[in-house]
Each structure stands twice: as structure tokens, then as C-alpha cells.
Write an enzyme that holds these catalytic residues in place. Structure first.
Site, PDB file in Angstrom:
ATOM      1  CE1 TYR A   1      12.432  31.725   2.667  1.00 47.68           C
ATOM      2  CE2 TYR A   1      11.964  29.367   2.698  1.00 47.68           C
ATOM      3  CZ  TYR A   1      11.974  30.579   2.041  1.00 47.68           C
ATOM      4  OH  TYR A   1      11.521  30.663   0.744  1.00 47.68           O
TER       5      TYR A   1
ATOM      6  CB  CYS B   1      13.405  25.554   1.829  1.00 48.62           C
ATOM      7  SG  CYS B   1      14.533  26.577   2.802  1.00 48.62           S
TER       8      CYS B   1
ATOM      9  CG  HIS C   1      -4.670  -3.995  10.980  1.00 51.49           C
ATOM     10  ND1 HIS C   1      -5.584  -4.425  10.050  1.00 51.49           N
ATOM     11  CD2 HIS C   1      -3.591  -3.569  10.270  1.00 51.49           C
ATOM     12  CE1 HIS C   1      -5.091  -4.257   8.834  1.00 51.49           C
ATOM     13  NE2 HIS C   1      -3.876  -3.742   8.943  1.00 51.49           N
TER      14      HIS C   1
ATOM     15  NE  ARG D   1      -2.354  -7.328   7.557  1.00 52.64           N
ATOM     16  CZ  ARG D   1      -3.031  -7.734   8.646  1.00 52.64           C
ATOM     17  NH1 ARG D   1      -3.742  -8.835   8.641  1.00 52.64           N
ATOM     18  NH2 ARG D   1      -2.972  -7.009   9.756  1.00 52.64           N
TER      19      ARG D   1
ATOM     20  CG  ASP E   1      11.118  23.824  -4.118  1.00 56.06           C
ATOM     21  OD1 ASP E   1      10.266  22.963  -4.365  1.00 56.06           O
ATOM     22  OD2 ASP E   1      10.874  25.050  -4.072  1.00 56.06           O
TER      23      ASP E   1
ATOM     24  NE  ARG F   1      -6.595   1.368  11.703  1.00 55.34           N
ATOM     25  CZ  ARG F   1      -5.352   1.111  11.291  1.00 55.34           C
ATOM     26  NH1 ARG F   1      -4.401   2.021  11.469  1.00 55.34           N
ATOM     27  NH2 ARG F   1      -5.048  -0.030  10.709  1.00 55.34           N
TER      28      ARG F   1
ATOM     29  CE  LYS G   1      -0.366   0.165   5.056  1.00 59.41           C
ATOM     30  NZ  LYS G   1      -1.263   0.258   6.218  1.00 59.41           N
TER      31      LYS G   1
END
Length: 377
Positions: free
Chosen positions: A267, A314, A165, A221, A316, A133, A35
Site C-alpha cells: 500500500y 498490511c 506496583h 512477581r 494479513d 494507578r 495475565k
């Protein structure tokens, strides 16, 4: 191909891990969870590599992930377990994809879809044994069993599995584990008493597969362990189990500049140089999956040494203070990879970012180039 940042995916290491995990479980079936784009590693390529290495099943959360595997010509049993009542059931049933069922409402959607494509849907009952859940509770299971029996008699579904689970499998000594095993056994007994022929019973995730043999039933699993990453500190390091890291995240040095002592970097000047030095610009940032929370802390292998991110990560890019290291423009730096090669690990980055290893690898963004190596087919 030129790329600002590359995730190098070692499919040979993935195949090795699949074989190690399968050998560990004494003949049980092995479902490899792929997944979330195979935990950021590449869904179709990793799915195919896992099957080639001996995985008996592939597991995904979303139905669209299962469809993508089939469209990528990945063979063998696939299970998708997280769905909504009006999800892409018909597409999955037509492609021989097993489906998780967690309620009467979901069962109705699956049954209607099976009828529409004139196929029998294979379903795994998702039981909530204490995680609270997804899944049907033991209190509601008898009602679902009645509906399953009716649908099976009508020829729209076949119950082939049961799953659950853990809440605390990454803490093998936790007292809730025994309680969840007991609840799972009760669910199995109820389903078998209703004459369902359960091909697979699966409860063990990565942590349980590595540390709790009593949880194996007839299929395990694992997810993150297949990618050579430890599911938790209490379980142990991946190397303790002969698991190899599959992903190496690297980028080239895009700019080198000399600056004086006292220079503020990135920054808000969260970092200041303490001496005359050289700064290296690395074109990878939080848009690529580098955690902003690893500001001033993320470890990077550069010029043969581990240096920490200098200043704020940052969108990028980020900066390294490389001092007088012998580095050149275009040299590759490694954010994480194989500690046996002296590279930081995924777990190192998880600690630096104050998160878990799962998040580090699954957050690697789509603009990061995946380079697949050691492909055996």
C-alpha cells in the site's frame, strides 16, 4: 496442522526461566504473572508449565483469567488483582482464587460474594505507593483496614497478602524506587499492626526481580522475564540473566515473484525496489499482531539472512525483498525468536516498531496458531 502464522511456544524454556528466577531470589516465593494469555503465549499451558517448574503462585489481572486457569485444571494459589465492585467474585472464591482489594467498595463486593457461597475470601491489599494507578493510597488505608477488620471478624474474608506496583522499576537507578519501598513498608506495618497475618508481601516485578534485591520482601512477581524477554534496556539483556526466549513467531512464504527495479511495493508504495529482484509474500499482518509501525523496518530471518519488511505491513500480510537468496515457496521465515540461533529478538521488533517488548508479544492475535513444544507433562 497447517497455519498461516505460528507462535512456537517452548515450555521447556519457560520452565528453565522459572527455575532461574526462583534461584535468584534466595528462597523467596515466586509468583509468575500469566495475565494477557500469558503475555500472548497461552494462559493454561504456560500456567501449568510454571507451576510444574516450581512457581508458588500464578498472577493474573482479570478474574476471568483466573477462572480459565481453574477450568483448565491448573492447581495452586492464583491471584487476580484488577477487578470492579460487581465482578465475578463468587466464581473466584468458590474456586479458591485470591482476590486483590483496592477500596472499601471492592471489599464490600467481595464480602457479599463470600457470604453468598459460604466461603472465606482470601484477599491481597493492593496499595498505591506512587504509581497513582490501581490501589488504595496510604491516606485511605486506615479506613480500608477498619473495613477489613470488620469483614474478617464476620468471617467473610481473610487478609493474606499485600502488594504494590513500581512506576520506574525498569530504571533501577530512579530515585522514586526508594520512596515506593518506604511507602510499601509503611503499608505493611499498618496492616501488621492491625493483626493481619500476611502470608505474602510482593512488590518486585520483572525488572526489580532481576536488578533490585532490596525489593524482594517474601515473594517476587515477575512477568515478562519468565518468557525470556528483558523488561528494559537499563536492566540488561535477557541473556545476561540466562533467560531463554519462549516464543518463536514464524510463517511460510506464500508467494514468490520476480519484479524489475523501481517497483513500488504494498500500500502507498512505501518501498521501491532498487534492482531486479524477487519479492516474497508472508501471510502475517497487523491482524495477527505484526506492528504496522514496523513498516520498512521489521527484521525477519529469511534464507539465512536478516531482511527488513519491504513496504507497509498490511492487515494479513507483508512483503520481503529477498533479492537472489536461495528460498523456495513454503520456506519458513522467522519474525522473532532466539538471537542465539541468528533470529531477530522480541526486543529487536520493539525497537523497529517504536514500542516496548511487552506490546510485541501480547498483541499476537488469536488466529495465530500456538504450537507448544518441550512439554514435560
Amino acid at each position: 496442522m497447517s497455519a498461516h502464522v505460528t507462535a512456537r511456544i517452548d515450555l521447556g524454556a519457560l520452565a528453565h526461566n522459572v527455575r532461574v528466577l526462583k534461584a535468584r531470589t534466595d528462597g523467596r516465593k515466586l509468583m509468575v504473572v500469566v495475565k494477557a494469555d500469558a503475555y500472548g503465549h497461552g494462559l493454561v499451558k504456560c500456567g501449568q508449565a510454571a507451576v510444574n517448574a516450581g512457581a508458588d503462585y500464578l498472577g493474573v489481572a482479570l478474574l476471568e483469567e483466573a477462572v480459565a486457569l481453574r477450568e483448565g485444571n491448573v492447581p495452586g494459589p492464583i491471584l487476580a488483582w484488577l477487578n470492579t465492585p460487581n465482578d465475578r467474585f463468587a466464581e473466584c472464591i468458590a474456586r479458591d482464587i485470591d482476590l486483590g482489594v483496592n477500596s472499601v467498595a471492592t471489599l464490600k463486593g467481595i464480602s457479599n460474594a463470600a457470604y453468598s457461597v459460604d466461603r472465606i475470601a482470601r484477599v491481597h491489599v493492593k496499595v498505591d505507593t506512587g504509581l497513582n494507578r490501581n490501589g488504595v493510597t496510604l491516606a485511605d488505608l486506615p479506613e480500608l483496614i477498619l473495613a477489613l477488620s470488620k469483614a474478617e471478624a464476620e468471617g467473610t474474608i481473610k487478609v493474606v497478602g499485600v502488594m504494590s506496583h513500581f512506576a520506574y522499576a525498569d530504571e533501577p537507578s530512579n530515585s522514586t524506587i526508594a520512596d515506593q519501598i518506604a511507602e510499601f513498608k509503611t503499608a505493611v506495618d499498618l496492616l501488621e499492626a492491625a493483626n493481619f497475618e500476611l502470608e505474602v508481601k510482593h512488590l518486585a516485578n520483572s525488572a526489580a526481580t532481576l536488578a533490585l534485591p532490596e525489593t524482594y520482601f517474601n515473594m517476587v512477581r515477575p512477568g515478562v522475564a519468565a518468557y525470556g524477554v528483558s523488561p528494559g534496556e537499563e536492566v540488561g539483556a535477557a541473556t545476561d540473566f540466562d533467560l531463554k526466549p519462549v516464543m518463536t513467531l514464524c510463517a511460510p512464504i506464500a508467494l514468490l515473484k520476480k519484479v524489475p527495479a523501481g517497483t513500488g511495493v504494498s500500500y502507498a508504495h512505501q518501498y521501491h525496489t532498487t534492482a531486479d529482484t524477487t519479492l516474497a509474500l508472508i501471510p502475517a499482518g497487523y491482524a495477527d499482531g505484526v506492528p504496522r509501525s514496523a513498516t520498512n523496518n521489521g527484521p525477519v530471518l529469511v534464507g539465512g539472512e536478516i531482511r527488513k519488511v519491504a513496504g507497509r505491513v498490511c492487515m494479513d500480510q507483508f512483503v520481503l525483498d529477498v533479492g537472489d537468496l536461495d528460498v523456495q515457496l513454503g520456506d519458513e521465515v522467522v519474525l522473532f525468536g532466539d538471537p542465539e540461533r541468528g533470529e531477530p529478538s522480541v526486543e529487536d521488533w520493539a525497537v523497529a516498531a517504536g514500542t516496548i517488548s511487552y506490546e510485541i508479544i501480547t498483541r499476537i492475535g488469536p488466529r495465530v496458531h500456538r504450537e507448544f513444544i518441550n512439554n514435560s507433562w
